[in-house]
Design a protein around this motif. Sequence first.
Motif, mmCIF file in Angstrom:
data_model
loop_
_atom_site.group_PDB
_atom_site.id
_atom_site.type_symbol
_atom_site.label_atom_id
_atom_site.label_comp_id
_atom_site.label_asym_id
_atom_site.label_seq_id
_atom_site.Cartn_x
_atom_site.Cartn_y
_atom_site.Cartn_z
ATOM 1 N N ASN A 29 111.513 -66.099 13.488
ATOM 2 C CA ASN A 29 110.786 -66.918 12.523
ATOM 3 C C ASN A 29 109.283 -66.829 12.772
ATOM 4 O OD1 ASN A 29 110.205 -68.609 10.428
ATOM 5 N ND2 ASN A 29 110.886 -70.481 11.420
ATOM 6 N N MET A 44 105.475 -68.166 10.243
ATOM 7 C CA MET A 44 105.002 -68.726 8.984
ATOM 8 C C MET A 44 104.247 -67.658 8.203
ATOM 9 S SD MET A 44 105.898 -71.950 9.194
ATOM 10 C CE MET A 44 104.847 -72.826 8.060
ATOM 11 N N LEU A 52 115.640 -75.776 6.465
ATOM 12 C CA LEU A 52 114.505 -75.350 5.645
ATOM 13 C C LEU A 52 114.892 -75.047 4.204
ATOM 14 C CD1 LEU A 52 113.019 -72.907 8.284
ATOM 15 C CD2 LEU A 52 112.135 -75.179 7.709
ATOM 16 N N THR A 110 110.619 -74.795 1.069
ATOM 17 C CA THR A 110 109.706 -74.984 2.190
ATOM 18 C C THR A 110 108.631 -73.908 2.137
ATOM 19 O OG1 THR A 110 111.489 -75.880 3.561
ATOM 20 C CG2 THR A 110 109.501 -75.128 4.703
ATOM 21 N N TYR A 129 105.955 -71.154 2.890
ATOM 22 C CA TYR A 129 105.746 -70.180 3.967
ATOM 23 C C TYR A 129 107.016 -69.851 4.749
ATOM 24 C CZ TYR A 129 100.960 -71.584 2.967
ATOM 25 O OH TYR A 129 99.778 -71.871 2.324
ATOM 26 N N GLN A 130 108.164 -70.197 4.199
ATOM 27 C CA GLN A 130 109.428 -69.952 4.895
ATOM 28 C C GLN A 130 110.459 -69.293 3.991
ATOM 29 O OE1 GLN A 130 110.365 -71.424 8.640
ATOM 30 N NE2 GLN A 130 108.617 -70.103 8.166
ATOM 31 N N VAL A 189 113.036 -67.029 6.166
ATOM 32 C CA VAL A 189 114.003 -67.767 6.978
ATOM 33 C C VAL A 189 114.918 -68.614 6.099
ATOM 34 C CG1 VAL A 189 114.293 -69.393 8.883
ATOM 35 C CG2 VAL A 189 112.374 -67.798 8.883
ATOM 36 N N SER A 190 114.366 -69.176 5.025
ATOM 37 C CA SER A 190 115.204 -69.967 4.114
ATOM 38 C C SER A 190 116.323 -69.115 3.533
ATOM 39 C CB SER A 190 114.349 -70.552 2.989
ATOM 40 O OG SER A 190 113.409 -71.477 3.502
ATOM 41 N N MET A 249 106.446 -73.925 13.754
ATOM 42 C CA MET A 249 106.425 -74.792 12.590
ATOM 43 C C MET A 249 105.406 -75.921 12.675
ATOM 44 S SD MET A 249 108.512 -73.669 10.339
ATOM 45 C CE MET A 249 108.745 -75.076 9.259
#
Length: 293
Positions: free
Chosen positions: A113, A115, A162, A167, A169-170, A173-174, A215
Amino acid sequence: MTPSAYSAPVMDSRSTFKEDIFLGKVLFCTGGGSGICKGMTEAIMRHGANAAIIGRNLDRLTQASKELAEKTGKVCIPLQADVRQPQTLRDAVRKAIEKFGRIDFVICGAAGNFMSPIAALSENAFRTVIEIDTLGTYNTVKATISHVREAKGAYIHVSATLHYRGTPYQIHVSAAKAGVDAISNVIAVEEGPHGVRSNVLAPGFTTGTEGMRVMTGKKTNKAEGFSNPLGRFTEIQDVANAAVYLFSPAACYLTGQVIPIDGGAEHLRGDFFPYPSSVINPSSVETLLKAKI
């Protein structure tokens, strides 16, 4: 005097569960060399299991396995593998079986992960996170499923909260963690008739982890300015306790579930950053942004 808000204690699983509930069992954990997965491995071992921890950095794995064995009195072996490369996982499974003869529990915890706004996120960076989190989970399941079936065992997949909402900037990962949740659900229905259970743990902000630093920039459990019904950030021990429960006989009827370990924070979650100013002007949060993969 204004009453102070409650802050939940951090409990040791041994205060609730017998120390030998996993005696004779074997855990196979990807990402077990550090952070949350190392904490879960330690907890499972404290209750009697031996373990194999899997990752790319053999030096870190070797040190972690030594620490885990010393703390728990059980056997922990380091196995170098990259979850993006199925053959390396198959080799790790073979070595675990040669050492222990079985695999009862699997934690799919390898993850990555950082950002990044969409505009700055390369296709390669997006693909890499998907490969580590989503494909890595699938590859781990494929490499271990025959042994978990034989043991009538269980999976725990480490996800996040997330993707429950958008969310900033994610996106990478989302998308990856939504896929992990879906994989677990399908395992639950396909493998349940074979005696295999599959559940997801979704930690919130967890102190002392790389995810917390990425985060929030924080490494504290003090929740000033952070809304949480139970008064603090998540601790690694909180996630470890949930893992002990999910692998224990007490959870023998629990499968196909996604369980946030966040003290109820998701019910109060607002924007991580000032909105919309942080997405209009990413430089205002540039100290947290990183897209170098």
